[in-house]
Design a protein around this motif. Structure first.
Motif, PDB file in Angstrom:
ATOM      1  N   VAL A   1      -2.886  14.758  -6.025  1.00  0.00           N
ATOM      2  CA  VAL A   1      -2.064  15.708  -6.984  1.00  0.00           C
ATOM      3  C   VAL A   1      -2.638  16.937  -6.399  1.00  0.00           C
ATOM      4  CG1 VAL A   1      -1.375  16.291  -8.997  1.00  0.00           C
ATOM      5  CG2 VAL A   1      -1.894  14.100  -8.623  1.00  0.00           C
ATOM      6  N   SER A   2      -1.767  17.641  -5.764  1.00  0.00           N
ATOM      7  CA  SER A   2      -1.848  18.849  -5.208  1.00  0.00           C
ATOM      8  C   SER A   2      -1.502  20.149  -6.099  1.00  0.00           C
ATOM      9  CB  SER A   2      -1.662  19.158  -3.762  1.00  0.00           C
ATOM     10  OG  SER A   2       0.024  19.226  -3.684  1.00  0.00           O
ATOM     11  N   ASP A   3      -2.048  21.318  -5.634  1.00  0.00           N
ATOM     12  CA  ASP A   3      -1.470  22.588  -6.454  1.00  0.00           C
ATOM     13  C   ASP A   3      -1.785  22.175  -8.087  1.00  0.00           C
ATOM     14  OD1 ASP A   3      -0.498  24.858  -6.873  1.00  0.00           O
ATOM     15  OD2 ASP A   3       1.605  24.553  -6.834  1.00  0.00           O
ATOM     16  N   ALA A   4      -2.802  21.400  -8.330  1.00  0.00           N
ATOM     17  CA  ALA A   4      -3.227  20.844  -9.803  1.00  0.00           C
ATOM     18  C   ALA A   4      -3.820  22.141 -10.516  1.00  0.00           C
ATOM     19  CB  ALA A   4      -3.990  19.741  -9.492  1.00  0.00           C
ATOM     20  N   PRO A   5      -3.810  22.089 -11.739  1.00  0.00           N
ATOM     21  CA  PRO A   5      -4.455  22.698 -12.843  1.00  0.00           C
ATOM     22  C   PRO A   5      -6.015  22.185 -12.906  1.00  0.00           C
ATOM     23  CG  PRO A   5      -3.340  21.229 -13.952  1.00  0.00           C
ATOM     24  CD  PRO A   5      -2.779  21.260 -12.533  1.00  0.00           C
ATOM     25  N   GLU A   6      -6.834  23.271 -13.069  1.00  0.00           N
ATOM     26  CA  GLU A   6      -8.304  22.906 -13.353  1.00  0.00           C
ATOM     27  C   GLU A   6      -8.507  21.634 -14.305  1.00  0.00           C
ATOM     28  OE1 GLU A   6     -11.081  25.839 -13.814  1.00  0.00           O
ATOM     29  OE2 GLU A   6     -10.113  27.362 -12.556  1.00  0.00           O
ATOM     30  N   VAL A   7      -7.941  21.713 -15.302  1.00  0.00           N
ATOM     31  CA  VAL A   7      -8.046  20.693 -16.286  1.00  0.00           C
ATOM     32  C   VAL A   7      -6.768  19.647 -16.295  1.00  0.00           C
ATOM     33  CG1 VAL A   7      -7.975  19.920 -18.864  1.00  0.00           C
ATOM     34  CG2 VAL A   7      -9.013  22.288 -17.782  1.00  0.00           C
TER      35      VAL A   7
ATOM     36  N   GLU B   1       1.036  -1.364   0.022  1.00  0.00           N
ATOM     37  CA  GLU B   1       0.121  -0.018   0.017  1.00  0.00           C
ATOM     38  C   GLU B   1       0.799   1.294  -0.087  1.00  0.00           C
ATOM     39  OE1 GLU B   1      -3.657   0.733   2.426  1.00  0.00           O
ATOM     40  OE2 GLU B   1      -2.310   1.900   3.436  1.00  0.00           O
ATOM     41  N   VAL B   2       0.380   2.235  -0.818  1.00  0.00           N
ATOM     42  CA  VAL B   2       1.276   3.546  -0.637  1.00  0.00           C
ATOM     43  C   VAL B   2      -0.112   4.474  -0.647  1.00  0.00           C
ATOM     44  CG1 VAL B   2       2.175   5.307  -2.259  1.00  0.00           C
ATOM     45  CG2 VAL B   2       2.882   2.945  -2.204  1.00  0.00           C
ATOM     46  N   THR B   3       0.164   5.596   0.407  1.00  0.00           N
ATOM     47  CA  THR B   3      -0.749   6.917   0.126  1.00  0.00           C
ATOM     48  C   THR B   3       0.409   7.972  -0.078  1.00  0.00           C
ATOM     49  OG1 THR B   3      -0.364   7.168   2.692  1.00  0.00           O
ATOM     50  CG2 THR B   3      -2.272   5.905   2.048  1.00  0.00           C
ATOM     51  N   LEU B   4      -0.142   8.871  -0.780  1.00  0.00           N
ATOM     52  CA  LEU B   4       0.874   9.994  -1.398  1.00  0.00           C
ATOM     53  C   LEU B   4       0.078  11.311  -1.691  1.00  0.00           C
ATOM     54  CD1 LEU B   4       3.926  10.889  -2.106  1.00  0.00           C
ATOM     55  CD2 LEU B   4       3.092   9.819  -4.588  1.00  0.00           C
ATOM     56  N   SER B   5       0.658  12.209  -1.347  1.00  0.00           N
ATOM     57  CA  SER B   5       0.159  13.458  -1.759  1.00  0.00           C
ATOM     58  C   SER B   5       1.569  14.194  -2.476  1.00  0.00           C
ATOM     59  CB  SER B   5      -0.360  14.414  -0.728  1.00  0.00           C
ATOM     60  OG  SER B   5       0.629  14.745   0.271  1.00  0.00           O
ATOM     61  N   ILE B   6       1.334  14.658  -3.710  1.00  0.00           N
ATOM     62  CA  ILE B   6       2.676  15.328  -4.264  1.00  0.00           C
ATOM     63  C   ILE B   6       2.157  16.451  -5.310  1.00  0.00           C
ATOM     64  CG2 ILE B   6       2.401  13.672  -6.282  1.00  0.00           C
ATOM     65  CD1 ILE B   6       5.911  14.722  -4.777  1.00  0.00           C
ATOM     66  N   THR B   7       2.696  17.329  -5.268  1.00  0.00           N
ATOM     67  CA  THR B   7       2.437  18.451  -6.398  1.00  0.00           C
ATOM     68  C   THR B   7       2.280  18.131  -7.753  1.00  0.00           C
ATOM     69  OG1 THR B   7       4.467  19.425  -6.481  1.00  0.00           O
ATOM     70  CG2 THR B   7       3.238  20.236  -4.566  1.00  0.00           C
ATOM     71  N   ALA B   8       1.590  18.723  -8.575  1.00  0.00           N
ATOM     72  CA  ALA B   8       1.607  18.231 -10.023  1.00  0.00           C
ATOM     73  C   ALA B   8       2.776  18.861 -10.724  1.00  0.00           C
ATOM     74  CB  ALA B   8       0.384  19.231 -10.813  1.00  0.00           C
ATOM     75  N   GLY B   9       3.687  19.602 -10.327  1.00  0.00           N
ATOM     76  CA  GLY B   9       4.908  19.861 -10.924  1.00  0.00           C
ATOM     77  C   GLY B   9       5.838  18.756 -10.393  1.00  0.00           C
ATOM     78  N   HIS B  10       5.938  18.102  -9.460  1.00  0.00           N
ATOM     79  CA  HIS B  10       6.952  17.099  -9.278  1.00  0.00           C
ATOM     80  C   HIS B  10       6.411  15.450  -9.345  1.00  0.00           C
ATOM     81  CE1 HIS B  10       8.067  20.490  -6.795  1.00  0.00           C
ATOM     82  NE2 HIS B  10       9.337  20.192  -7.130  1.00  0.00           N
TER      83      HIS B  10
ATOM     84  N   VAL C   1      -1.168   5.609 -12.860  1.00  0.00           N
ATOM     85  CA  VAL C   1      -0.352   6.015 -11.645  1.00  0.00           C
ATOM     86  C   VAL C   1      -0.851   5.835 -10.436  1.00  0.00           C
ATOM     87  CG1 VAL C   1       0.683   7.934 -13.011  1.00  0.00           C
ATOM     88  CG2 VAL C   1      -1.338   8.452 -11.517  1.00  0.00           C
ATOM     89  N   ALA C   2      -2.039   5.528 -10.402  1.00  0.00           N
ATOM     90  CA  ALA C   2      -2.494   5.177  -9.059  1.00  0.00           C
ATOM     91  C   ALA C   2      -3.802   4.132  -9.138  1.00  0.00           C
ATOM     92  CB  ALA C   2      -2.835   6.223  -8.190  1.00  0.00           C
ATOM     93  N   SER C   3      -4.308   3.580  -8.042  1.00  0.00           N
ATOM     94  CA  SER C   3      -5.394   2.949  -8.030  1.00  0.00           C
ATOM     95  C   SER C   3      -6.576   4.035  -8.233  1.00  0.00           C
ATOM     96  CB  SER C   3      -5.323   2.162  -6.894  1.00  0.00           C
ATOM     97  OG  SER C   3      -4.383   1.211  -6.676  1.00  0.00           O
ATOM     98  N   VAL C   4      -6.463   4.803  -7.280  1.00  0.00           N
ATOM     99  CA  VAL C   4      -7.181   6.008  -7.249  1.00  0.00           C
ATOM    100  C   VAL C   4      -6.749   7.540  -7.254  1.00  0.00           C
ATOM    101  CG1 VAL C   4      -9.215   7.289  -5.960  1.00  0.00           C
ATOM    102  CG2 VAL C   4      -8.966   4.911  -5.634  1.00  0.00           C
ATOM    103  N   VAL C   5      -7.101   8.196  -8.005  1.00  0.00           N
ATOM    104  CA  VAL C   5      -6.216   9.786  -8.073  1.00  0.00           C
ATOM    105  C   VAL C   5      -7.167  10.949  -7.785  1.00  0.00           C
ATOM    106  CG1 VAL C   5      -4.976  11.316  -9.433  1.00  0.00           C
ATOM    107  CG2 VAL C   5      -4.750   8.819 -10.045  1.00  0.00           C
ATOM    108  N   ARG C   6      -6.994  11.522  -6.852  1.00  0.00           N
ATOM    109  CA  ARG C   6      -7.604  12.991  -6.517  1.00  0.00           C
ATOM    110  C   ARG C   6      -6.844  13.956  -6.557  1.00  0.00           C
ATOM    111  NH1 ARG C   6     -12.135  11.894  -1.574  1.00  0.00           N
ATOM    112  NH2 ARG C   6     -13.067   9.928  -2.477  1.00  0.00           N
ATOM    113  N   THR C   7      -7.509  15.072  -6.989  1.00  0.00           N
ATOM    114  CA  THR C   7      -6.653  16.370  -7.234  1.00  0.00           C
ATOM    115  C   THR C   7      -7.232  17.343  -6.352  1.00  0.00           C
ATOM    116  OG1 THR C   7      -8.009  17.084  -9.078  1.00  0.00           O
ATOM    117  CG2 THR C   7      -6.104  15.843  -9.665  1.00  0.00           C
TER     118      THR C   7
END
Length: 372
Positions: free
Chosen positions: A163-169, A132-141, A180-186
């Protein structure tokens, strides 16, 4: 070898000066009466008897008290050395275990001062992820660790990603989000970089450290099983609900087995929402009496907060309701479960070959009916 060196070496094995003198006198005589040894060592006969018993317990001599007068015989040096070597080998595991325990404690926390090192530690931890992995990372990285995430998903690891600091699109995120993931949230806001792997290790880094090279902010790389669940709880309780779900992986082909219970709940939920009624075989313990448990049946409900719509009552609740072949209803939780009937160690998920999927309501159907 001179006498002084020999005496010093024998004292390292716990022999006193008088014990060394007595033992060396016995070696010179081979076997002798206590009075003879006492005269040669310059000690009393009573002391020779006392010392001889101590030396005999450690394998240096043998006391022949079945003859009169009692004699004391020095054991052959090879026999004594083998005995000492055996004792040294016996204590080795205990010494090494304590030494490695100290090493592990010193390695539990690492202060990281650079963005490059943070990314390196994240890649390394992702490469070692097993369940299992839980991760928050900025869109730029995200592009810097994207390959490591894809590989983890391909290995069957449950990856929950914000994915934080994410663009609207989301299409504007470099490299995209496929695989990249089982579930992605922005989340449009910048948030700390939080990583946990297998609820045992991870990284916590403030947004400033990854944004700027001239900041005095620092990150922490930790390897502590007591801390990781706290970070996971914060991830699910504070950040995951605030982000918006944008992608979910398809269910894994059945049959499949998981020791990670959240992954079990995730896959069972996906199956139910596809109109199926998965069947599970659960191995674990009854929480009421701590006795071994084995439960088989159909999953009739899942309580979870990983995919929308969420059905749990509190952020870290992830459980299954199983209808057994006997018609009983059993609740199943993961490690540390106490509210549920069973704490699961291993779960096998299979298709319900006998169950009819037609007309069966999923949790989504129930929610929609309630809305109407």
């Amino acid at each position: 070898m001179d006498d002084r060196t020999l005496n010093d070496l024998l004292r390292r094995f716990g022999l006193s000066d008088k014990e060394v003198d007595t033992y060396l006198s016995l070696l010179a005589h081979g076997e002798a009466k206590a009075s003879t040894v006492a005269d040669a060592a310059g000690v009393s006969k009573r002391y020779v008897y006392s010392v001889s018993e101590s030396l005999a317990e450690r394998g240096f001599v043998e006391v022949n008290d079945h003859v009169v007068p009692t004699t004391i015989r020095a054991n052959p040096p090879d026999e004594v050395i083998n005995r000492l070597r055996s004792d040294v080998d016996a204590i080795r595991p205990g010494l090494e275990e304590r030494f490695s325990r100290v090493e592990r404690q010193t390695e539990q926390f690492e202060v990281i001062k650079s963005r490059v090192t943070v990314i390196k530690r994240i890649r390394s931890l992702l490469a070692d992820a097993d369940s299992e992995v839980t991760l928050s990372i900025t869109a730029g990285h995200l592009p810097e660790i994207r390959d490591a995430l894809v590989e983890a998903v391909d290995r069957g690891v449950l990856v929950l990603l914000i994915v934080s600091d994410a663009p609207e699109v989301t299409d504007e995120i470099e490299g995209g989000l496929d695989g990249v993931a089982s579930v992605v949230r922005t989340w449009r806001e910048a948030m700390p970089t939080l990583l946990t792997v297998d609820s045992a290790a991870g990284v916590v880094a403030p947004p400033e450290l990854l944004r700027r090279s001239n900041t005095d902010r620092q990150a922490i790389h930790f390897s502590q099983e007591q801390l990781a669940p706290v970070i996971v709880g914060s991830f699910f309780g504070n950040y995951w609900p605030a982000a918006e779900e944008v992608a979910t992986a398809p269910p894994t082909p059945l049959p499949v087995e998981y020791a990670n219970f959240r992954h079990t709940v995730f896959q069972a939920t996906l199956r139910r929402r596809a109109g199926e009624t998965p069947r599970v075989t659960v191995g674990g313990r009854w929480t009421e009496d701590d006795e071994p448990a084995e439960v088989s049946g159909r999953v009739v409900e899942s309580k979870q907060g990983m995919v929308e719509p969420t059905t749990n009552e509190f952020p870290v609740e992830h459980s299954l309701v199983v209808e057994t072949d006997d018609g009983e209803t059993v609740t199943v939780g993961g490690q540390g479960a106490f509210v549920e009937d069973v704490e699961a160690d291993l779960v096998r998920i299979e298709a319900d070959e006998d169950g009819s999927e037609e007309g069966e309501k999923t949790e989504d159907d129930t929610d929609e009916a309630g809305d109407e």
